[in-house]
Design an enzyme around this catalytic site. Structure first.
Site, PDB file in Angstrom:
ATOM      1  N   ALA A  63       0.875  -1.179   0.000  1.00 44.25           N
ATOM      2  CA  ALA A  63       0.000   0.000   0.000  1.00 44.25           C
ATOM      3  C   ALA A  63       0.910   1.226   0.000  1.00 44.25           C
ATOM      4  O   ALA A  63       2.072   1.148   0.404  1.00 44.25           O
ATOM      5  CB  ALA A  63      -0.880  -0.013   1.247  1.00 44.25           C
ATOM      6  N   GLY A 102       0.367  -5.148   0.686  1.00 42.77           N
ATOM      7  CA  GLY A 102      -0.717  -5.133  -0.293  1.00 42.77           C
ATOM      8  C   GLY A 102      -0.287  -5.718  -1.618  1.00 42.77           C
ATOM      9  O   GLY A 102      -1.114  -6.240  -2.368  1.00 42.77           O
ATOM     10  N   GLU A 105      -0.817  -9.249  -1.269  1.00 39.08           N
ATOM     11  CA  GLU A 105      -2.279  -9.458  -1.162  1.00 39.08           C
ATOM     12  C   GLU A 105      -2.930  -9.387  -2.543  1.00 39.08           C
ATOM     13  O   GLU A 105      -3.842 -10.152  -2.843  1.00 39.08           O
ATOM     14  CB  GLU A 105      -2.876  -8.462  -0.186  1.00 39.08           C
ATOM     15  N   GLU A 125       3.622  -5.706   7.322  1.00 39.22           N
ATOM     16  CA  GLU A 125       2.802  -4.677   7.969  1.00 39.22           C
ATOM     17  C   GLU A 125       3.101  -4.524   9.454  1.00 39.22           C
ATOM     18  O   GLU A 125       2.979  -3.422   9.999  1.00 39.22           O
ATOM     19  CB  GLU A 125       1.316  -4.979   7.771  1.00 39.22           C
TER      20      GLU A 125
HETATM   21  N1  T1G Z   1       4.700   3.326  -0.019  1.00 41.40           N
HETATM   22  C1  T1G Z   1       5.217   4.504  -0.398  1.00 41.40           C
HETATM   23  N2  T1G Z   1       6.533   4.716  -0.657  1.00 41.40           N
HETATM   24  C2  T1G Z   1       7.347   3.652  -0.519  1.00 41.40           C
HETATM   25  C3  T1G Z   1       6.882   2.383  -0.115  1.00 41.40           C
HETATM   26  C4  T1G Z   1       5.486   2.241   0.129  1.00 41.40           C
HETATM   27  N3  T1G Z   1       4.955   1.082   0.489  1.00 41.40           N
HETATM   28  N4  T1G Z   1       7.962   1.539  -0.059  1.00 41.40           N
HETATM   29  C5  T1G Z   1       9.035   2.252  -0.404  1.00 41.40           C
HETATM   30  N5  T1G Z   1       8.680   3.521  -0.673  1.00 41.40           N
HETATM   31  C6  T1G Z   1       9.570   4.597  -1.120  1.00 41.40           C
HETATM   32  C7  T1G Z   1      10.610   4.921  -0.046  1.00 41.40           C
HETATM   33  O1  T1G Z   1      10.059   5.831   0.897  1.00 41.40           O
HETATM   34  C8  T1G Z   1      11.697   5.541  -0.896  1.00 41.40           C
HETATM   35  O2  T1G Z   1      11.252   6.852  -1.206  1.00 41.40           O
HETATM   36  C9  T1G Z   1      11.636   4.742  -2.192  1.00 41.40           C
HETATM   37  O3  T1G Z   1      10.319   4.132  -2.223  1.00 41.40           O
HETATM   38  C10 T1G Z   1      12.668   3.648  -2.254  1.00 41.40           C
HETATM   39  O4  T1G Z   1      12.526   2.899  -1.047  1.00 41.40           O
HETATM   40  C11 T1G Z   1      -3.063  -2.982   3.121  1.00 41.40           C
HETATM   41  C12 T1G Z   1      -1.418  -1.676   4.695  1.00 41.40           C
HETATM   42  C13 T1G Z   1      10.240  -1.813  -1.025  1.00 41.40           C
HETATM   43  C14 T1G Z   1      12.022  -3.147   0.136  1.00 41.40           C
HETATM   44  O5  T1G Z   1       6.100  -2.087   4.290  1.00 41.40           O
HETATM   45  O6  T1G Z   1      10.456  -2.272   2.600  1.00 41.40           O
HETATM   46  O7  T1G Z   1       0.699  -2.836   2.229  1.00 41.40           O
HETATM   47  O8  T1G Z   1      13.160   8.119  -0.140  1.00 41.40           O
HETATM   48  O9  T1G Z   1      14.775   3.583  -0.140  1.00 41.40           O
HETATM   49  O10 T1G Z   1      16.045   0.027   0.022  1.00 41.40           O
HETATM   50  O11 T1G Z   1      -1.938  -4.850   3.906  1.00 41.40           O
HETATM   51  O12 T1G Z   1      11.160   0.432   0.562  1.00 41.40           O
HETATM   52  O13 T1G Z   1      13.193   7.549  -2.604  1.00 41.40           O
HETATM   53  O14 T1G Z   1      11.537   9.231  -1.727  1.00 41.40           O
HETATM   54  O15 T1G Z   1      13.435   1.714   0.943  1.00 41.40           O
HETATM   55  O16 T1G Z   1      15.346  -0.647  -2.367  1.00 41.40           O
HETATM   56  C15 T1G Z   1       3.680  -2.748   3.184  1.00 41.40           C
HETATM   57  C16 T1G Z   1       8.028  -0.866   2.646  1.00 41.40           C
HETATM   58  C17 T1G Z   1       2.985  -1.422   3.216  1.00 41.40           C
HETATM   59  C18 T1G Z   1       7.292  -2.141   2.255  1.00 41.40           C
HETATM   60  C19 T1G Z   1      12.594  -1.102  -1.195  1.00 41.40           C
HETATM   61  N6  T1G Z   1       4.921  -2.624   2.469  1.00 41.40           N
HETATM   62  N7  T1G Z   1       9.135  -0.609   1.758  1.00 41.40           N
HETATM   63  O17 T1G Z   1      13.763  -0.886  -0.433  1.00 41.40           O
HETATM   64  O18 T1G Z   1      14.456   1.387  -1.350  1.00 41.40           O
HETATM   65  S1  T1G Z   1       1.557  -1.501   4.236  1.00 41.40           S
HETATM   66  C20 T1G Z   1       6.062  -2.274   3.106  1.00 41.40           C
HETATM   67  C21 T1G Z   1      10.293  -1.334   1.857  1.00 41.40           C
HETATM   68  C22 T1G Z   1       0.473  -2.466   3.349  1.00 41.40           C
HETATM   69  C23 T1G Z   1      -1.720  -3.624   3.237  1.00 41.40           C
HETATM   70  C24 T1G Z   1      -0.781  -2.840   4.089  1.00 41.40           C
HETATM   71  C25 T1G Z   1      11.397  -0.897   0.960  1.00 41.40           C
HETATM   72  C26 T1G Z   1      11.554  -1.760  -0.287  1.00 41.40           C
HETATM   73  P1  T1G Z   1      12.350   8.020  -1.455  1.00 41.40           P
HETATM   74  P2  T1G Z   1      13.848   2.421  -0.292  1.00 41.40           P
HETATM   75  P3  T1G Z   1      14.999  -0.061  -1.053  1.00 41.40           P
END
Ligand code: T1G
Length: 698
Positions: A63, A102, A105, A125
C-alpha cells in the site's frame, strides 16, 4: 484507465502493467487503474486470462504508505483484491523484485502466481504497527496453513522465491522477462483449461491454540501490539466464513491504524530514509574510497575493519607491536568466521578477506596510499594527537583522517594536523560490525566533501549515519548521560535500580539502564565520573555508591558482578544483594528519606530527561533535526522502535504536558531540570518536533 496501468493484449491474454515508480506502491491511482483494467479485460471480446505485472524493479511494494493517516479513497485495497479474485477470467500475477504487504495481497487475489528466481514476497505490515489489511490474514492461511502464515505475518519477514514455492505461495519459478513469463504461463493455463482458483473458496485451515499463540506473540513483541493482533485476525480466518473474516481483519487493521504505535513505526520507516538526506550535501561529491586505514586493533578497531572488509574495502590495520597486530588479525578472523557460519560469505571470500584484502602492520608507512584512516586507539587526547600527527605526515594529501572517539573534541584533534578540513569524527558503536548506528561528527573546519564521504562510507557499510556536531558525547552519549543521571537521582530518592530497569523494559527497552551499565562495564562510568569531577557544578547530584561497587572490583558482566550477579552459564543476572545496602547508606549520609516511585513516574522522568537534553542539543545545532535524534536512539541505544524515537514519543504525549512536568521537577532540582529553550519555544508556538522535521525537508 490511469497512466499508472498499461493495457496490452496478446492473443486471448490481456496484460495489466503497473508503472508507479519507484516501487509500484498501490496509490489511489494504481488501485483505480487496476479496477479499470479488469473491467476492460472482461469487456475485451475473446480475452480468457489477465496477467498483472509490475514495471521497474518490483511487482508491488505494498500500500502507499504516504496515504496513511489521510482519508482513504475508494477503491479500497480489499475491494480491489475481491474485484480481481471474482473475475470470471483466469488471473495470473507475475512477480519480480519485491511483492510486499498489499503487493502480495494483490498476488494472492490472483488465481495463479509465477515468480522470478530473485523475487521476494512478504507481509511486513507489523513493521509499520499494522497487520495485513487486504485479505492477507484470510487468504494466506488458506493457502499455506496457519503455522506458516503466522510465521510470515507476525515476523513480517521477506521470503525468497524458492521458499515461497515450497510453501505454496507461488506456483512456478521461471527466469525471464516478468511480462513474457506471465504471458507464457497464462497461455499454458488457458490451453490446459485450468480452473480459476479463488483462495477465498479454499477450505479454512485447522485451528491451533489461539490464546497460546496470542500470548507467545505478545511476549515476543516486547510491548508491540500488532503481531499479537495478527493472531486474532488469522483466528478469524479459521472460525468465520471468508467475508466475515475479512470484516474482522478490517476492524483490527483500522483499530491499529489509529494507534500511536502505527504513527511511531511509520515515522521510523520514513526517518530511516530521510536521515541520510542532508540539504548541505546536495550536489556535493564524496571523495573516492577504496582503501581504509585503521589505527588500533582492539574490539572497536577490529570491528570497524570487519565491517569495511565485508563492504568490499581493502583494509590496512596498524598496531603498535607485532603480537598486538596478530591479535587484531585473529579478532577480525573471528568476526568474519561468524559471517561465514551465517552464510553471509563463502570460504573463498573468507580467505580473500583475511589475506588479500586485509594487511596488518606496525609501520605507519603502510598507510601511504589509503583514502581514509579511522583512528580507534585509547580515549586520551594526547595519544590521539600523537597518532594524528603521524597520520598527517605519512598519508597522501587528500586522505581523510577520522577519529572514532566517543566524546573527545574533534576540533582540537583537527587543529593538531595540517589538514583540519579533512578531519572528521566517525563514531561507531560496539560491536562495530553489528551495530547499525554511525555518528558522523562534523568539526568546525570539516569540508563538505569530507562529510559527504563520511556518509558514503556509512552507506557502503550499511549503517544508519547521523550527522552530529562537536560536544561531549555528541548526540547519543550526551543524551544517555542525562537520562542515566535521572535514573541515578530516582535511586537516591527512593527507587531501586531493579524497579527502574523493569519499568523501562516494560516500556519497551531491551534492557534497563543499570543492566546496560553492567553490560558496558561499570568501570567506564567510574572513569567518566572521575574525569568530570574536577569541572562538576556544585549543584550536580552524583551518587557515590556506584564507585563503591567498582572499588570492590565489581564492573558488571565482565567480572560477574555489578548491579546484578551473573552466574556462569545463565542468561541475565539476579540483583546483587550488596547494592541496596550501599544505596541505603548513601541516602542516610545525604539525609534523604526514601519515597516510593510508580513505574509510570519512573518512565515519565526518564523520558522527560531524554527529551529535554535532546531539545537542548537540537537548539545548539549538535543535531540538525529531531528525526536525527530519533534515529540515534533507535539504532544505537535500543529505544523501542514502535515509539518511533524519543522526539516522536514526546510529540505523541504532547509537548505542553511534558514541559509542565519538567518545570515541576525543576522546583525540586533547578540545576538538572532546566527546561530546554527549544522545548519552551515549541510549546509557546503550539508546534511539535515533527514540525521541525517538516521545516528541514522544505
Ligand atoms: N509506499 C510509499 N513509498 C514507498 C513504499 C510504500 N509502500 N515503499 C518504499 N517507498 C519509497 C521509499 O520511501 C523511498 O522513497 C523509495 O520508495 C525507495 O525505497 C493494506 C497496509 C520496497 C524493500 O512495508 O520495505 O501494504 O526516499 O529507499 O532500500 O496490507 O522500501 O526515494 O523518496 O526503501 O530498495 C507494506 C516498505 C505497506 C514495504 C525497497 N509494504 N518498503 O527498499 O528502497 S503496508 C512495506 C520497503 C500495506 C496492506 C498494508 C522498501 C523496499 P524516497 P527504499 P529499497
Amino acid at each position: 484507465m490511469t497512466d499508472k496501468i498499461g493495457y496490452t493484449r496478446k492473443g486471448d491474454i490481456a496484460v495489466l502493467r503497473i508503472s508507479n515508480p519507484p516501487v509500484n506502491a498501490l496509490s489511489h491511482a494504481v488501485r483505480e487503474g487496476l479496477v479499470a483494467g479488469m473491467d476492460r479485460a472482461e469487456a475485451d471480446d475473446g480475452v480468457k486470462a489477465v496477467v498483472i505485472v509490475g514495471d521497474g524493479r518490483a511487482f508491488i511494494a505494498g500500500a502507499d504508505i504516504t496515504e496513511f493517516g489521510k482519508t482513504p479513497l475508494e477503491p479500497f485495497l480489499p475491494d480491489l483484491c475481491k474485484r480481481i479474485e471474482d473475475s470470471p477470467l483466469i488471473v495470473v500475477a507475475s512477480l519480480h523484485g519485491v511483492s510486499l504487504g498489499g503487493g502480495l495481497e494483490v498476488a494472492l487475489s490472483a488465481h495463479y502466481r509465477i515468480a522470478q528466481p530473485s523475487a521476494k514476497v512478504g507481509l511486513p505490515e507489523v513493521h509499520l504497527g499494522l497487520i495485513p489489511g487486504a485479505g492477507g490474514t484470510q487468504r494466506l492461511p488458506r493457502l499455506i496453513g496457519v503455522d506458516a502464515a503466522l510465521d510470515l505475518i507476525t515476523t513480517g519477514r521477506q521470503v525468497k522465491a524458492d521458499e515461497a514455492d515450497r510453501l505454496g505461495i507461488i506456483d512456478e519459478i521461471t527466469e525471464g522477462d516478468p511480462g513474457e513469463v506471465g504471458l507464457a504461463y497464462a497461455e499454458k493455463l488457458v490451453a490446459s483449461n485450468a480452473p480459476r482458483r479463488p483462495i477465498s473458496e479454499m477450505e479454512a485451515p485447522d485451528p491451533i491454540d489461539w490464546d497460546a499463540a496470542y500470548d507467545g506473540t505478545l511476549k515476543k513483541g516486547r510491548g508491540q501490539i500488532s503481531p499479537a493482533q495478527a493472531v486474532r485476525a488469522v483466528q478469524a480466518s479459521v472460525e468465520l466464513p471468508f467475508h466475515q473474516g475479512m470484516q474482522a481483519e478490517r476492524e483490527i487493521f483500522m483499530d491499529l491504524m489509529r494507534t500511536d504505535q502505527r504513527q511511531g513505526m511509520i515515522h521510523a520507516f520514513f526517518s530511516e530514509r530521510a536521515v541520510g538526506n542532508l540539504p548541505e550535501l546536495k550536489g556535493v561529491e564524496p571523495r573516492a574510497l577504496q582503501s581504509i586505514g585503521i589505527i588500533g586493533g582492539g574490539t572497536m578497531g577490529a570491528g570497524i575493519a570487519t565491517a569495511a572488509l565485508l563492504a568490499g574495502f581493502n583494509v590496512v590495520l596498524i598496531e603498535m607491536k607485532l603480537d598486538a597486530a596478530e591479535a587484531a588479525r585473529a579478532r577480525i578472523s573471528g568476526n568474519l568466521s561468524g559471517a561465514l557460519k551465517r552464510g553471509k560469505i563463502s570460504e573463498l571470500q573468507f580467505k580473500t578477506l583475511t589475506t588479500v584484502a586485509l594487511e596488518v602492520s606496525i609501520n605507519y608507512d603502510s598507510l601511504a596510499s589509503v583514502d581514509l584512516v579511522i583512528e580507534a586507539v585509547f580515549e586520551d587526547m594526547a595519544v590521539k594527537k600523537d597518532v594524528f600527527g603521524k597520520l598527517d605526515a605519512v598519508c597522501k594529501p587528500d586522505a581523510i583522517l577520522a577519529s572514532n572517539t566517543s566524546y573527545l573534541d574533534i576540533n582540537e584533534i583537527a587543529a593538531s594536523t595540517s589538514r583540519p578540513e579533512s578531519v572528521i569524527g566517525l563514531h561507531f558503536f560496539s560491536p562495530a560490525h553489528v551495530m547499525k548506528l554511525l555518528e558522523v561528527v562534523v568539526a568546525e573546519k570539516t569540508a563538505p566533501d569530507v562529510v559527504a564521504t563520511g556518509f558514503a562510507l556509512g552507506k557502503a557499510l550499511n549503517k544508519i549515519s547521523v550527522r552530529a556536531g562537536v560536544c561531549d558525547g555528541f548526540i547519543g552519549n550526551r543524551i544517555l548521560a542525562t537520562y542515566r543521571t535521572a535514573a541515578d537521582h530516582m535511586v537516591l530518592d527512593g527507587a531501586s535500580p531493579y524497579q527502574i530497569d523493569k519499568a523501562l523494559v516494560d516500556f519497551g527497552f531491551a534492557m534497563g539502564p543499570f543492566a546496560v551499565a553492567d553490560l558496558a562495564g561499570l568501570d567506564i562510568g567510574w572513569a567518566t565520573r572521575k574525569r568530570k569531577a574536577a569541572t562538576r557544578h556544585a549543584a550536580e547530584r552524583v551518587p557515590t555508591y556506584p564507585d563503591k561497587i567498582c572499588e570492590a572490583g565489581n564492573f558488571g558482566q565482565k567480572t560477574g558482578k555489578g548491579f546484578y550477579v551473573y552466574e556462569a552459564g545463565t542468561r541475565g543476572g539476579v540483583p546483587n544483594p550488596e547494592v541496596p545496602e550501599l544505596i541505603d547508606a548513601e541516602r542516610a549520609e545525604r539525609g534523604i528519606t526514601p519515597r516510593d516511585f510508580t513505574d509510570a513516574e519512573i518512565v515519565r522522568r526518564y523520558m522527560a530527561a531524554m527529551v529535554n537534553e535532546a531539545a537542548k542539543l537540537l537548539g545548539e545545532g549538535i543535531a540538525k533535526r529531531p528525526l536525527d535524534v530519533d534515529m540515534v536512539l533507535l539504532f544505537g541505544y535500543g529505544f523501542p522502535r514502535y515509539w518511533g524515537g524519543p522526539m516522536k514519543w514526546a510529540d505523541l504525549q504532547g509537548l505542553p504536558a511534558l514541559l509542565a512536568d519538567i518545570e515541576r521537577y525543576a522546583t525540586e532540582d533547578a540545576w538538572f531540570w532546566q527546561p530546554a529553550p527549544l522545548l519552551k519555544q515549541l510549546v509557546a508556538e503550539g508546534r511539535t518536533f515533527d514540525d521541525l522535521n517538516k521545516d528541514a525537508a522544505r
